[in-house]
Motif scaffolding. Structure first.
Motif, PDB file in Angstrom:
ATOM      1  N   SER A  60      -8.422   3.783  -4.126  1.00 49.08           N
ATOM      2  CA  SER A  60      -8.556   3.217  -2.779  1.00 49.08           C
ATOM      3  C   SER A  60      -7.334   3.576  -1.953  1.00 49.08           C
ATOM      4  O   SER A  60      -6.313   4.000  -2.469  1.00 49.08           O
ATOM      5  CB  SER A  60      -8.695   1.709  -2.863  1.00 49.08           C
ATOM      6  OG  SER A  60      -7.495   1.189  -3.367  1.00 49.08           O
TER       7      SER A  60
ATOM      8  N   GLY B  60      -3.751   8.419   3.649  1.00 47.04           N
ATOM      9  CA  GLY B  60      -4.508   9.202   2.684  1.00 47.04           C
ATOM     10  C   GLY B  60      -4.428   8.588   1.308  1.00 47.04           C
ATOM     11  O   GLY B  60      -3.495   7.873   0.976  1.00 47.04           O
ATOM     12  N   LYS B  61      -5.452   8.885   0.504  1.00 47.19           N
ATOM     13  CA  LYS B  61      -5.431   8.381  -0.857  1.00 47.19           C
ATOM     14  C   LYS B  61      -4.475   9.238  -1.663  1.00 47.19           C
ATOM     15  O   LYS B  61      -4.636  10.448  -1.690  1.00 47.19           O
ATOM     16  CB  LYS B  61      -6.810   8.512  -1.479  1.00 47.19           C
ATOM     17  CG  LYS B  61      -7.732   7.408  -1.121  1.00 47.19           C
ATOM     18  CD  LYS B  61      -8.956   7.441  -1.975  1.00 47.19           C
ATOM     19  CE  LYS B  61      -9.937   8.491  -1.495  1.00 47.19           C
ATOM     20  NZ  LYS B  61     -11.256   8.329  -2.089  1.00 47.19           N
ATOM     21  N   PRO B  62      -3.492   8.640  -2.318  1.00 52.27           N
ATOM     22  CA  PRO B  62      -2.711   9.468  -3.211  1.00 52.27           C
ATOM     23  C   PRO B  62      -3.610  10.065  -4.274  1.00 52.27           C
ATOM     24  O   PRO B  62      -4.664   9.515  -4.614  1.00 52.27           O
ATOM     25  CB  PRO B  62      -1.719   8.495  -3.827  1.00 52.27           C
ATOM     26  CG  PRO B  62      -1.582   7.425  -2.826  1.00 52.27           C
ATOM     27  CD  PRO B  62      -2.935   7.301  -2.195  1.00 52.27           C
TER      28      PRO B  62
ATOM     29  N   PRO C  45      -4.006   3.225   0.144  1.00 53.14           N
ATOM     30  CA  PRO C  45      -2.887   2.329  -0.100  1.00 53.14           C
ATOM     31  C   PRO C  45      -2.817   1.217   0.941  1.00 53.14           C
ATOM     32  O   PRO C  45      -2.618   0.056   0.611  1.00 53.14           O
ATOM     33  CB  PRO C  45      -1.668   3.235  -0.016  1.00 53.14           C
ATOM     34  CG  PRO C  45      -2.108   4.469   0.639  1.00 53.14           C
ATOM     35  CD  PRO C  45      -3.563   4.592   0.395  1.00 53.14           C
ATOM     36  N   GLY C  46      -2.991   1.598   2.196  1.00 49.70           N
ATOM     37  CA  GLY C  46      -2.848   0.590   3.237  1.00 49.70           C
ATOM     38  C   GLY C  46      -3.865  -0.521   3.077  1.00 49.70           C
ATOM     39  O   GLY C  46      -3.594  -1.681   3.304  1.00 49.70           O
TER      40      GLY C  46
ATOM     41  N   GLU D  60      -5.052  -1.609   0.404  1.00 49.24           N
ATOM     42  CA  GLU D  60      -4.788  -2.498  -0.707  1.00 49.24           C
ATOM     43  C   GLU D  60      -3.781  -3.558  -0.330  1.00 49.24           C
ATOM     44  O   GLU D  60      -3.649  -4.570  -0.997  1.00 49.24           O
ATOM     45  CB  GLU D  60      -4.243  -1.704  -1.890  1.00 49.24           C
ATOM     46  CG  GLU D  60      -5.368  -1.185  -2.759  1.00 49.24           C
ATOM     47  CD  GLU D  60      -4.855  -0.284  -3.836  1.00 49.24           C
ATOM     48  OE1 GLU D  60      -3.742  -0.482  -4.311  1.00 49.24           O
ATOM     49  OE2 GLU D  60      -5.593   0.638  -4.194  1.00 49.24           O
TER      50      GLU D  60
ATOM     51  N   GLY E   9      -5.458  10.886  -7.319  1.00 52.15           N
ATOM     52  CA  GLY E   9      -5.829  10.080  -8.469  1.00 52.15           C
ATOM     53  C   GLY E   9      -5.943   8.601  -8.193  1.00 52.15           C
ATOM     54  O   GLY E   9      -6.171   7.821  -9.093  1.00 52.15           O
ATOM     55  N   VAL E  10      -5.797   8.213  -6.924  1.00 53.55           N
ATOM     56  CA  VAL E  10      -5.910   6.797  -6.604  1.00 53.55           C
ATOM     57  C   VAL E  10      -7.283   6.548  -6.022  1.00 53.55           C
ATOM     58  O   VAL E  10      -7.825   7.382  -5.300  1.00 53.55           O
ATOM     59  CB  VAL E  10      -4.812   6.380  -5.620  1.00 53.55           C
ATOM     60  CG1 VAL E  10      -5.027   4.967  -5.128  1.00 53.55           C
ATOM     61  CG2 VAL E  10      -3.465   6.509  -6.285  1.00 53.55           C
TER      62      VAL E  10
END
Ligand SMILES: Cc1cc2nc3c(=O)[nH]c(=O)nc-3n(C[C@H](O)[C@H](O)[C@H](O)COP(=O)(O)O)c2cc1C
Ligand SMILES: Cc1cc2nc3c(=O)[nH]c(=O)nc-3n(C[C@H](O)[C@H](O)[C@H](O)COP(=O)(O)O)c2cc1C
Ligand SMILES: Cc1cc2nc3c(=O)[nH]c(=O)nc-3n(C[C@H](O)[C@H](O)[C@H](O)COP(=O)(O)O)c2cc1C
Ligand SMILES: Cc1cc2nc3c(=O)[nH]c(=O)nc-3n(C[C@H](O)[C@H](O)[C@H](O)CO)c2cc1C
Ligand code: SF4
Ligand code: SF4
Ligand code: SF4
Ligand code: SF4
Ligand code: FES
Lengths: 222, 193, 338, 444, 282, 211
Positions: free
Chosen positions: C330, C323-325, C332-333, C335, C327-328
């Motif tokens: 894209s 899942g996108k944290p 994480p994975g 990236e 406020g992020v």
């Protein structure tokens, strides 16, 4: 003296399968029985000795830039010879099971590795023993694997039955069995080395199995 | 016809997966599977090279070796062809596309001594596949190889974070994991005829 | 207020630790025990269907798994982890996945592989990439295919419970080629009076346990729903296309290990994706592979293989569905440089 | 006013245990000695402006801001500076501190002039906030004057006064709102004036209906909006609060001002009101002293520098020995092992836990149950992160956004494996920040 | 005959291809680099400040780095390397790490029970690790985990001990320790002060029975040139180390030769440092 | 330039020598290799044919793919027996090839499986005629080599009239019992045997007439 040393190191200290971890494909694929292992080992030893001596003989004439292609040609010649010899004189069922793994000796890293690491730097005499030692070490390791797999998988060793009531553990005859047995062999080797290191007051870190082990290319060097 | 090729492809990718079932190409399978990124690069390079060599070796086999009755030279001719092709591809890549070279090219030297490449060529020759069939078979096998490599690399990245006992660290745990993966893949047996 | 009446705290026994200082009281042991409880109806059904030997098989598996885990932790110099209950659960699930006739020594071999190779070589609970019980089961299936695919018929309903196992072998709904007519009545299929592994046949018992776990939020509903749904859809389409060759989807859903696998094994949290999207992908993947193996592969049943193969995909799924944290922009994975 | 609010992602609902919520605030009696740290805020420590042996008066400046991000410190009472040394702080670090021996007279220094805030310029007001040594009283102790000086390119349209008090056990903000509603509202309006914010919201969790009603009544006609929010921890965390109230998402690595908001604790608001309207610097605050082992939990107005031991004495001492003493609330507070630690400007509570309330961390492996994902209000993957961090793979943790963690503790609260997740996150955040620093240093 | 012809032809073509490639694209490899690389142990510990041994070798050959930065290199190999590179050989002073703390559980008091991650950095974040002395070793092994040579043993009584025979002085532990109590000292130095607390003697006494109390006895016994007092802490002048016998005058035995009393050292030596390290790892 | 020529020449020389060696070995092993191939078939053939057999001739008949017949004759060239080879693709591991020895009266002498890829230890129960020797007996010197090692499944066919067999069913003459756990392999062998029998029955005269 030093010839014996070169011979002996292949058996244990620099065993190509258990220590250097080279030539995994034949090791895994044809170790389903002791007999296959012996056949494969013999064929590989023949190629190793032959190519080692031949390469050592020509090492001074071959320019550096075509070194590897020349070695490949030489190795391929010996492999083809052994292929033809086996087709002519070996038991037919052995030929069937070893199948394409015989021509694949060409790309077995042990052979090219020894050519690069030893034969290209040493005399034919020493290279002979190096090849022989490596070949015998390879054969012995393969046979150990083969014997375990054959016994567990069929209850026999060299096709001779040990216990009449053995329920064959067929998994051992397939690819997963090969991976498992070799995995546990290597774990055993690690355990031995950790013990030895501890006795010497050092720590032993098992080699990471990645390209930093081998020096045929530039990968994994960062 | 379509069914035949479909079977050939499924068989080569899943059922007789080069790594997990035929046990070919184990060195790179174990060697470059520590990181997903390298695994992807290697997978791509293998797919490319194996398709190319499958085509070229089949051509040579059908139009040179067979007519001249020189099949016993197949091993030596194939390996030289592969070595030469890889070398040429490497040089071309370096010249033509720097990013592509960075992504795939650095894996090329590893391919010459890879059982899978020579193995696929020899399997095609021994099974008397036609040129098209050989090419299809080789590229499907390479896809199977890349798939296994990709899965294995991602699982290995997970194992990197596990508490593996010391004596099992390194190659031992990799082999045992490959064993389980191979076991899982036997489930596909019988697919694609 | 005088000083003497005030009792001051003794600071010599204080504990310091990181925040948070509250906890909701959940524990691994509670979760595992709940799963075991949820499996009880199916175990009971297994015993009623196949007789008391079913109990014996499960008992041997549980005890063997716990022993193997104890020995392995001992060898690795770690504290014993039997208390978390996961070994017992693995044993129980392994037992439920075996034919009732499995000899005890085979159960022990399965337990050694399940816990030894499936779990402890990775460091125990939480680190294994593959479902241990299924590693054990598939290894046994490949090692002793005859024993592992010899199914006995269920006890006749009237015979006393303690009567031994019926020696009549009976095919499983999936093991016999579909001829266009049903070998078992739908009712028989539903309540599990067919051949099969001892814990996999009784649909209502399994669904009951599964619903309990879903209600308690121990498993995500997405996995069983997608898994079973996908099998139903694919077999349904195949059945419509060739009714004489492919059994109807209802039969597929109710036979084999699908229910057990979908509710209890594809939901093993250790070996499956973490997030909701991941759970959906995992369930669908399992369903597709199961259906493909059942319909076109040489094994009659594909649930175990499907789950193991999807286990291998789990790290990839995790990476791409993380899942996108807050406020992020894209994932994480994604990236993570490839 | 009953606008339907959004719900932030995740969160947990721990037991509230607000046993001191009915106890009115009492001013703590004068002590003989105060230990006044010079660093009660994030940033550079204050520089002492008095010397050993000097006599000081209550409210007198004793430490001036030591840099841009820093805050002034004022004497809590009149007396003699006995020593300029150090003391133990709540995180176990040594803080530079003044030891102030009270003369018992509690003589006030000349107060700063009261400002006519509706007409004073924002800069004037901002200057006063700085002079009064005001820092955020919601926990982080960030110097308020800095926070109230957003860069030119950021316009702030919304000011949120945070009266959520979502931490269990704590009641200081609740009591403050009940007892000094005017100060809170005026503080909010002053702050809004400084920032030029058009919208002013006071956010209160629905479990304090009395405070909501009171503030709504008092705020009527001032343009200040009072909103009641769902009871869910961490409703009070600024990113979650902003989302709940406005639907805006503070970007990763960003600050509330990036979405035009500023969040301020109600206590800070009241302190600003006092500083502006009465000229009183920040040297005392409301703190909850609570916990089952205590005889008489309650809320007190403590002078900064009061040792925890004195606070516990005021609460009547203990019935049973506590096993944990926490500075702050149970979800985010820090466990301390010494009662000599002084109350700082950001200390909202002192909490004692009895043996049966103790939670023990275990290092059992993550079973990947996914609860932490579901409860993490930042929607991170604490389970995966924690495994990476345990292996000290900080570079991986960085890629998986460990820096976004607000250390709220939701993950560890519900982790069945009892893992010390917040501590691991904190470790990784420190390591990642250190790595970034050295990276930029290398580049330079 | 065709066989011979075909194969020779292939050989010729291949040779041509390779020769042309080499001619047009070849990158010359440096034989010097290979020789230099052989003189480096190749452990890739990074202590030289480069990203691995290869990087260092490249820098060496390019003249961008000086020999002697590799701590794991023997004096012999360094000598050879200097000759190869044609650089004047620098004196090779071998260093070892020393954990400058005596605060085992026996001596140093603990103020509270710490419950959390077994890692020194993490413990520092929770009430400073709850050890009475805020300078002392936390004993949770952050240093031991980074040591590439397994030279640091974590003792059960919560202190780290460097085994000098295994330590190569790479200095990784020095930066890994959050309390900064590991120092690199010359391997030849006979004695060390196992304390770094700058507090006054009385303060130290309250939290630790084995601290340096700054009594100056050692300085008097050894002489101002060999030992000196900095604040309340004695230090050994490693440029000019004192005689071993000075240790007898130290009342708290904080001035010692060994990291630990001899009897304990022998008993613990059998347990491998690595095993101890994995035990503490969480 | 000189360099380039040198490289080419060396490589070519190595190839030349290698090729020469290969050509030599190829020539030397050509005949043994062919013989080895023939003996592999011959050995299986001789096992299903009578011991008096002297010569075996492959027959040229218009048959389907995967079927062929061999005629065995004694020293005087009199036809003794027939061996039929038949294959099927329905084995567990794919292709299964059987050799069926047939007497003059149409009775089956014996069945051999000459090629298969069934699972070792499982499918091979229905296909392999391999003598299992016990290590202990071999060591004690008590193990004898058998000419025609038994196989529980394949031996069921011996002595029966060539016809169409049915696994686990049909009339008494047709019924063949399989091995549990290896049904697929049994079925495959049976299918191949049936093919041979069918072809034999259809072409009986042509087969015996061929000389
Ligand atoms: C290192 C740091 C820098 C900050 N910089 C600013 C800033 O430039 N402007 C601002 O308005 N707030 C700034 N803040 C304050 C934050 O927005 C926030 O209000 C403060 O960290 C308190 O948050 P907490 O109580 O939720 O932890 C900063 C905070 C920290 C920790
Ligand atoms: C998990 C978490 C919970 C918080 N809860 C509250 C709270 O209940 N009340 C509060 O005033 N601040 C709370 N804060 C701090 C706010 O995020 C914010 O920093 C503060 O309101 C800013 O005001 P200040 O600068 O005046 O302290 C919390 C922060 C975090 C990270
Ligand atoms: C790994 C494995 C290998 C198998 N190999 C064979 C085989 O070679 N021949 C065969 O007939 N069946 C084989 N089977 C299939 C099962 O033995 C068979 O489907 C099952 O025993 C059905 O029992 P039945 O043969 O009594 O009908 C194999 C099964 C497995 C799992
Ligand atoms: C919902 C749930 C399902 C589980 N399923 C399995 C399973 O299928 N097989 C198994 O070995 N363990 C299972 N476990 C137990 C445990 O997760 C397993 O032993 C771990 O994989 C071991 O690391 C399950 C646990 C839970 C909570
Ligand atoms: S502490 Fe960090 S990781 Fe854990 S729930 Fe809160 S924000 Fe998420
Ligand atoms: S809650 Fe705990 S056990 Fe569950 S995934 Fe998160 S860290 Fe792992
Ligand atoms: S003890 Fe420290 S300096 Fe010595 S080798 Fe280990 S990490 Fe390097
Ligand atoms: S010396 Fe090692 S164990 Fe001690 S505090 Fe430093 S890092 Fe931790
Ligand atoms: S041996 Fe097969 S790839 Fe190396």
């Amino acid at each position: 003296m030093s010839a014996t040393k070169e011979f002996l190191k292949g058996l244990w200290k620099e065993n190509p399968v258990l220590v250097l971890m080279l030539g995994m494909c034949p090791t895994l694929a044809v170790s389903s029985s002791a007999k296959n292992a012996l056949g494969m080992g013999a064929a590989t030893t023949f190629v190793l000795v032959g190519s080692n001596v031949a390469i050592s003989l020509v090492r001074k004439v071959v320019p550096d830039k075509v070194r590897i292609p020349c070695y490949i040609v030489i190795i391929a010649v010996f492999v083809t010879i052994v292929e033809m010899l086996m087709a002519a004189y070996a038991p037919p069922e052995l030929n069937v099971t070893l199948g394409i793994y015989i021509p694949l000796i060409v790309v077995n890293c042990i052979v090219l590795g020894r050519a690069e690491a030893f034969a290209s730097k040493n005399s034919p005499w020493l290279s002979l023993f190096d090849g022989l030692g490596m070949g015998v070490g390879f054969t012995l390791a393969l046979m150990a694997l083969g014997a375990v797999r054959e016994f567990l998988g069929a209850g026999t060793i060299f096709e001779l039955q040990l216990f009449p009531k053995w329920e064959p553990f067929l998994l051992m005859q397939y690819a997963p069995g090969a991976f498992f047995v070799l995995g546990f062999f290597l774990a055993g080797m690690n355990m031995l080395r950790i013990r030895r290191a501890r006795l010497e007051g050092k720590t032993y870190t098992p080699p990471s199995f990645d390209c930093s082990q081998c020096n045929l290319c530039e990968l994994g060097k960062d | 016809m379509v069914a035949e090729y479909f079977g050939l492809i499924v068989g080569a990718i899943l059922v007789n997966n080069f790594v997990l079932s035929r046990i070919l190409g184990i060195c790179p399978f174990l060697g470059v599977s520590r990181k997903l990124s390298t695994a992807l690069g290697m997978g791509g390079a293998v797919i490319f090279v194996m398709t190319l060599t499958g085509f070229v070796t089949a051509l040579v086999q059908h139009y040179v070796l067979l007519p001249l009755d020189l099949m016993y030279l197949r091993t030596i001719v194939f390996i030289l062809l592969i070595a030469g092709l890889v070398q040429i591809v490497e040089v071309l890549l370096q010249r033509l596309s720097a990013p592509l070279y960075q992504a795939l090219g650095i894996y090329l030297p590893l391919i010459t001594t890879n059982c899978a490449v020579l193995g696929s060529a020899i399997i095609c020759a021994d099974s008397h596949y036609s040129v098209i069939k050989s090419t299809v078979f080789c590229s499907a096998s390479a896809v199977g190889f890349a798939l296994a490599l990709l899965l294995f690399a991602s699982v290995r990245e997970k194992i990197e974070l596990a508490r593996v006992p010391r004596s099992l660290e390194g190659p031992a745990i990799a082999l045992l994991t490959a064993g389980i993966l191979a076991m899982a893949f036997t489930g596909f047996s019988g697919l694609g005829g | 207020m005088t000083e003497t009446t005030v009792r001051l705290p003794d600071t010599s026994k204080l504990v310091v630790s990181s925040s948070p200082h509250f906890h909701d009281g959940s524990s691994v042991r509670k979760i595992m025990l709940l799963v075991i409880v949820a499996l009880m109806p199916a175990c009971l059904a297994g015993v009623l269907t196949f007789g008391p030997r079913a109990l014996w098989v499960m008992l041997v598996c549980v005890v063997a798994c716990m022993l193997v885990e104890a020995i392995c932790t001992k060898l690795q110099g770690r504290t014993c982890t039997l208390g978390d209950g996961s070994a017992a659960l693995t044993g129980l699930l392994l037992g439920m996945n075996l034919p009732v006739t499995t000899p005890a020594w085979m159960c022990v071999v399965g337990a050694i592989i399940a816990i030894g190779i499936g779990k402890m070589i990775y460091g125990g609970l939480g680190y294994n990439p593959f479902n241990p019980a299924l590693v054990g089961r598939v290894a046994l299936l490949m090692a002793f295919p005859t024993a592992m695919t010899t199914w006995v018929a269920p006890r006749s309903a009237s015979s006393p419970l303690w009567a031994g196992v019926d020696s009549v072998t009976r095919a499983t709904p999936l093991g016999t080629p579909w001829t266009g007519e049903q070998l078992f009545s739908t009712w028989e299929l539903f309540i599990g009076r067919t051949g099969g592994s001892l814990g996999e046949t009784c649909v209502p018992a399994l669904v009951l346990g599964g619903l309990l776990l879903i209600a308690l939020k121990i498993i995500r509903w997405q996995v069983p729903v997608c898994f079973i749904g996908t099998v139903a859809v694919i077999t349904g389409i195949a059945h419509l296309a060739a009714p004489e060759q492919v059994a109807p989807p209802l039969l597929h859903i109710m036979s084999g290990g699908l229910m057990l696998g979908a509710f209890f094994m594809a939901t093993d949290m250790v070996t499956t994706p973490l997030g909701r999207t991941g759970a959906v992908i995992f369930g669908v993947g399992c369903g597709v592979i199961t259906a493909v193996i059942r319909l076109w592969g040489s094994y009659p049943e594909g649930v175990s293989f499907a789950i193991l193969i999807m286990n291998a995909f789990t790290p990839l799924i995790d990476r791409y569905t993380a899942g996108k944290p807050f406020g992020v922009i894209s994932h994480p994975g994604r990236e993570v440089k490839l | 006013m009953t606008k339907k609010h959004l719900r932030f992602y995740g969160g947990v609902q721990p037991q509230e245990s607000k046993i001191a919520s009915g106890v009115a605030i009492v001013s703590a009696p004068l002590l003989a000695t105060y230990v006044v740290p010079l660093q009660q805020h994030i940033g550079v420590p204050a520089k002492p402006v008095v010397a050993k042996g000097d006599k000081v008066l209550r409210g007198q400046l004793i430490g001036e801001a030591g840099g841009f991000i820093s805050a002034a410190v004022h004497a809590p009472t009149s007396g003699i500076v006995k020593e300029i040394g150090s003391c133990l702080g709540p995180v176990g670090n040594q803080l530079p501190a003044l030891i102030l021996e009270s003369d018992g007279e509690d003589q006030a220094a000349e107060p700063m002039s009261a400002l006519d805030w509706p007409n004073a310029s924002p800069d004037e007001l901002r200057k006063r906030v700085a002079e009064a040594g005001i820092v955020g009283m919601g926990g982080a102790a960030f110097p308020s004057a800095v926070k109230l000086s957003p860069p030119q390119n950021k316009t702030i349209d919304t000011l949120i006064l945070n009266g959520v008090e979502c931490e269990p056990c704590l009641t200081a903000d609740h009591r403050l709102m009940l007892e000094r509603p005017e100060q809170v509202i005026i503080g909010a309006r002053i702050t809004a004036r400084i920032l030029g914010a058009k919208q002013v919201i006071i956010a209160i969790e629905a479990n304090k209906p009395d405070a909501v009603a009171l503030l709504q009544e008092k705020a009527a006609g001032t343009g200040v909006e009072v909103r009641s929010l769902q009871v869910r921890y961490p409703q009070g965390a600024e990113k979650q609060l902003i989302y709940s109230l406005t639907g805006r998402k503070v970007p990763s690595g960003g600050l509330p001002m990036d979405v035009g908001c500023v969040v301020q604790n109600v206590g800070t608001g009241a302190a600003i009101c006092e500083a502006v309207c009465d000229g009183k610097p920040l040297y005392e605050r409301v703190t909850t002293v609570t916990g089952t082992p205590l005889v008489a939990p309650g809320n007190w107005r403590f002078r900064v520098g009061t040792p925890y031991l004195e606070a516990i004495k005021l609460a009547g001492g203990v019935k049973t020995d506590p096993v944990k003493i926490i500075s702050g609330g149970p979800m985010m507070g820090m466990a301390v092992y010494s009662l000599d630690i002084p109350i700082l400007k950001n200390c909202s509570g002192i909490l004692l836990l009895a043996a049966d309330e103790l939670r023990q961390y275990e290092s059992t492996p993550c079973i990947r149950c996914g609860r932490c994902n579901d409860t993490c209000p930042m929607a991170m993957m604490p389970g995966i992160l924690s495994v990476q961090i345990e292996k000290e793979r900080f570079e991986l943790a960085e890629q998986w956004h460990v820096l976004d963690c607000i250390e709220c503790g939701c993950c560890a609260y519900g982790c069945p494996a009892g893992r010390p997740l917040v501590q691991l996150m904190g470790r990784a955040k420190a390591a990642v920040q250190a790595a970034r620093k050295s990276r930029t240093a290398k580049k330079a | 005959m065709t066989a011979v012809f075909i194969l020779t032809l292939i050989g010729l073509l291949l040779g041509l291809a390779i020769a042309l490639t080499v001619h047009y694209f070849g990158v010359p490899t440096d034989p010097l680099a290979e020789q230099v690389a052989e003189l480096i142990p190749g452990v890739n510990c990074g202590a030289c400040g480069f990203a691995g041994c290869n990087d260092y070798v490249e820098a060496l050959v390019a003249g961008k780095a000086k020999p002697g930065h590799c701590p794991s290199q023997s004096a012999d190999a360094l000598q050879k390397m200097c000759e190869l590179l044609g650089v004047a050989s620098e004196p090779h002073s071998e260093k070892v790490a020393v954990v400058c703390c005596s605060g085992t559980d026996q001596y140093a008091i603990r103020r509270a029970f710490y419950n959390g991650v077994n890692d020194c950095h993490s413990a520092m974040q929770v009430a400073g690790g709850a050890k009475g002395c805020v300078y002392g070793c936390l004993g949770l092994g952050s240093c031991s985990r980074v040591c590439p040579f397994g030279a640091i043993e974590m003792r059960a009584d919560h202190i780290a001990v460097v085994h000098p025979e295994l330590c190569v002085g790479c200095g990784k532990c020095v930066t890994a320790c959050p309390r900064r109590i590991i120092k690199l000292v010359p391997k030849s130095a006979p004695i060390h002060v196992f304390c770094i607390s700058p507090e006054r003697g009385a303060v130290k006494r309250k939290v630790c029975n084995a601290a340096c109390i700054g009594c100056r006895k050692c300085v008097k016994a050894a002489g101002e040139k060999q030992m000196f007092i900095n604040g309340f802490l004695a230090s050994v002048n490693y440029e000019n180390p004192p005689d071993v016998n000075v240790v007898t005058v130290c009342p708290t035995q904080v001035l010692r030769t060994e990291a630990q009393p001899a009897a304990v050292a022998a008993a613990e030596a059998s347990a491998s440092p690595a095993a101890a390290a994995t035990k503490t790892a969480s | 330039m000189k360099d380039i020529i040198r490289l080419c020449l060396v490589l070519a020389a190595v190839c030349f020598c290698g090729a020469a060696a290969l050509v030599y070995v190829n020539a030397k092993t050509l005949i043994p290799r062919q013989q080895a191939q023939q003996t592999a078939l011959a050995e299986s053939l001789f096992m299903v044919l009578p011991p008096e057999t002297n010569a075996v001739n492959a027959l040229e008949l218009p048959l389907d793919k995967g079927l062929s017949f061999f005629l065995a004759s004694d020293e005087e060239g009199r036809p003794l027996a027939v061996a039929g080879q038949g294959s099927t693709n329905t084995g567990f591991g794919g292709e299964v090839v059987v050799l069926v020895g047939l007497e003059r009266d149409g009775r089956i002498r014996g069945v051999m499986v000459s090629k298969h890829s069934e699972t070792p230890g499982l499918g091979t129960k229905a296909t392999d005629r391999k003598q299992v020797k016990s290590l202990w007996k071999v060591l004690a010197g008590k193990e004898k080599d058998l000419d025609f090692p038994p196989n529980d499944y394949l031996d069921i066919y011996s002595g029966r009239q060539a016809g169409s067999f049915v696994l686990g069913g049909g009339s008494a003459e047709q019924r063949i019992d399989g091995i549990s756990g290896a049904t697929t392999s049994c079925q495959a062998v049976l299918a191949a045997v049936n093919r041979v029998c069918d072809a034999y029955n259809k072409n009986r005269d042509a087969i015996w007439a061929a000389q």
